[in-house]
Design a protein around this motif. Structure first.
Motif, short mmCIF file in Angstrom:
data_model
loop_
_atom_site.label_atom_id
_atom_site.label_comp_id
_atom_site.label_asym_id
_atom_site.label_seq_id
_atom_site.Cartn_x
_atom_site.Cartn_y
_atom_site.Cartn_z
N ASP A 93 -55.51 -30.01 -88.68
CA ASP A 93 -55.25 -28.58 -88.86
C ASP A 93 -56.29 -27.69 -88.20
OD1 ASP A 93 -53.05 -29.24 -90.34
OD2 ASP A 93 -54.04 -29.03 -92.27
N ASN A 149 -46.10 -28.15 -86.14
CA ASN A 149 -45.63 -28.48 -87.50
C ASN A 149 -45.24 -27.19 -88.23
OD1 ASN A 149 -47.83 -27.41 -89.07
ND2 ASN A 149 -49.06 -29.16 -88.41
N LYS A 150 -44.72 -27.34 -89.44
CA LYS A 150 -44.20 -26.16 -90.16
C LYS A 150 -45.31 -25.18 -90.53
CE LYS A 150 -40.12 -28.36 -92.18
NZ LYS A 150 -40.45 -29.81 -92.34
N GLY A 151 -46.54 -25.67 -90.53
CA GLY A 151 -47.67 -24.79 -90.82
C GLY A 151 -47.76 -23.63 -89.85
N GLN A 152 -47.35 -23.88 -88.61
CA GLN A 152 -47.41 -22.81 -87.60
C GLN A 152 -46.35 -21.75 -87.84
OE1 GLN A 152 -47.68 -26.05 -85.21
NE2 GLN A 152 -49.75 -26.02 -86.02
N ILE A 153 -45.47 -22.01 -88.81
CA ILE A 153 -44.52 -20.98 -89.21
C ILE A 153 -44.97 -20.37 -90.54
CG2 ILE A 153 -42.13 -20.51 -89.89
CD1 ILE A 153 -41.33 -22.80 -87.97
N TYR A 154 -45.02 -21.18 -91.61
CA TYR A 154 -45.37 -20.64 -92.93
C TYR A 154 -46.79 -20.12 -92.98
CZ TYR A 154 -41.20 -23.39 -94.06
OH TYR A 154 -39.95 -23.93 -94.07
N PRO A 209 -45.20 -28.27 -97.27
CA PRO A 209 -44.41 -28.80 -96.16
C PRO A 209 -45.17 -28.69 -94.84
CG PRO A 209 -43.55 -26.67 -96.89
CD PRO A 209 -44.63 -27.04 -97.84
N HIS A 210 -45.19 -29.77 -94.08
CA HIS A 210 -45.86 -29.75 -92.78
C HIS A 210 -44.92 -30.16 -91.66
CE1 HIS A 210 -49.73 -29.33 -94.84
NE2 HIS A 210 -50.09 -28.77 -93.71
N TYR A 261 -53.58 -23.34 -92.90
CA TYR A 261 -52.23 -23.91 -92.93
C TYR A 261 -51.65 -23.89 -91.50
CZ TYR A 261 -47.60 -24.78 -95.16
OH TYR A 261 -46.41 -25.31 -95.56
#
Lengths: 169, 190
Positions: A19, A111-116, A168-169, B143
């Motif tokens: 990350d 990964n989804k982290g770059q959205i959420y 979620p990732h 994140y």
């Protein structure tokens, strides 16, 4: 005197790179601590630019998101172009660091982290009027209460670490 | 020379200097430009708890603290020695009008002093603008795997798709926040 003689395990290296884009790839880190002062010098220049460029201005951030001024788009856009040309040049010429180390680049997986995560940070960015770099410059420029924001950001990072496996990732 | 530096800088000058930090850090020691990581290294060094995410050799990353420490010093130097006191900051007139509508009166410094002061710390304003704002930054950047420096500048410069996605959603979050949430927040705190 050596600051750190610890030999990292493969697992430790993996976690350190998790990350984050910003990692130290140098093998020379067990050198003397004051070698790091050159990064302080770069930081000082950067802090001055932050203030003079008004990037630390809460007002400039509101302008950017209210689409009433081109200013911040100009700053960030120019920085990206200059950065991209620099990275291209470093790769093309195979430049080495001043210690003769090869400069390396790492690809990051989407990964989804770059959205959420990015949405969450974006919300905080407009509220505080600062991303992490400008927070430190705001503090230095005399808005001492921003130390509370920095401590909160450290806490937020800790909360992320605590619940990382459940997200979620 | 000093007079020249003291005036506000053009965006192209500032953008170029920020962009040049990327190769400067690479050449000085193969370091990737990023700032939000400094928060994580503090967690790892001071209160790792029993959390796997903080179990790494943070001493390998101390250069990052030297870097952010420099930013604090640079902010101090610029504000105290490289600015023209009393010079009004520049804000788009439309934004000034909008913000006046929110109840902001002080347009004399880079941050609205009527919001960002110690007196507001234990008020709803302080809770939202310092504490919650900071939590969102710390949680969100980690994140996302980086902030504006790591993703939008270093990552985009290195043509990373993940960084492009992150940057798009940073902006999306900012638009939602500035145009929907912040007006609501000011209604709430007034």
């Amino acid at each position: 005197m050596s600051f750190n003689d610890h030999v990292e395990t493969a697992e430790e290296i993996r976690i350190r790179h998790e990350d984050t884009l910003c990692t130290n790839e140098s093998k020379l880190v067990s050198s003397l601590w004051w070698y790091n002062l050159k990064y302080t010098l770069v930081g000082i220049i950067f802090g001055i630019v932050f203030v003079k460029a008004e990037i630390i201005s809460w007002f400039r951030i509101q302008e950017m998101f209210q689409l009433t001024s081109f200013f911040m788009y100009g700053v960030i856009g120019t920085a990206v172009v200059v950065g991209a040309i620099s990275v291209f040049t470093v790769k093309k010429l195979g430049l080495k660091s001043i210690y003769g180390e090869t400069i390396t680049f790492e690809d990051k997986k989407l990964n989804k982290g770059q959205i959420y995560g990015a949405l969450i940070f974006g919300i905080g960015w407009a509220i505080t009027g600062a991303c992490p770099g400008p927070l430190f410059a705001q503090l230095g420029s005399g808005f001492t209460v921003v130390i509370v924001t920095i401590i909160s950001a450290i806490t937020g990072t800790w909360i992320y670490g605590k619940f990382r496996e459940k997200l979620p990732h | 020379m000093l007079e020249f530096i003291k005036q506000p800088w053009h965006w192209a000058v500032s953008g170029t200097l920020i962009g040049l930090i990327v190769p400067l850090l690479l050449i000085l020691g193969n370091k990737k430009f990023g700032i939000s990581s400094s928060f994580r290294h503090i967690c790892a060094a001071c209160f790792p708890g029993d959390i796997k995410f903080f179990k790494y050799d943070w001493k390998k990353e101390v250069w990052n603290w030297f870097f952010v420490g420099g930013i604090v010093i640079g902010g101090f130097i610029a504000a105290n020695f490289l600015s023209n006191p009393g010079e009004l900051i520049q804000v788009a007139p439309e934004t000034v009008e909008t913000l006046k509508g929110y109840g902001i009166k002080d347009f004399t410094s880079l941050l609205p002093a009527d919001l960002f002061n110690w007196g507001n710390l234990f008020t709803l304003k302080g809770l939202i603008f310092f504490v919650i704002g900071g939590l969102l930054i710390g949680f969100g950047t980690r994140y996302a795997g980086g902030c504006t420096s790591g993703h939008s500048i270093m990552g985009l410069a290195n043509l990373q798709k993940a960084s492009l996605v992150a940057t798009i959603f940073f902006m999306a979050g900012g638009f939602i926040s500035a145009n929907i949430l912040i007006p609501l927040i000011f209604k709430l705190i007034q």
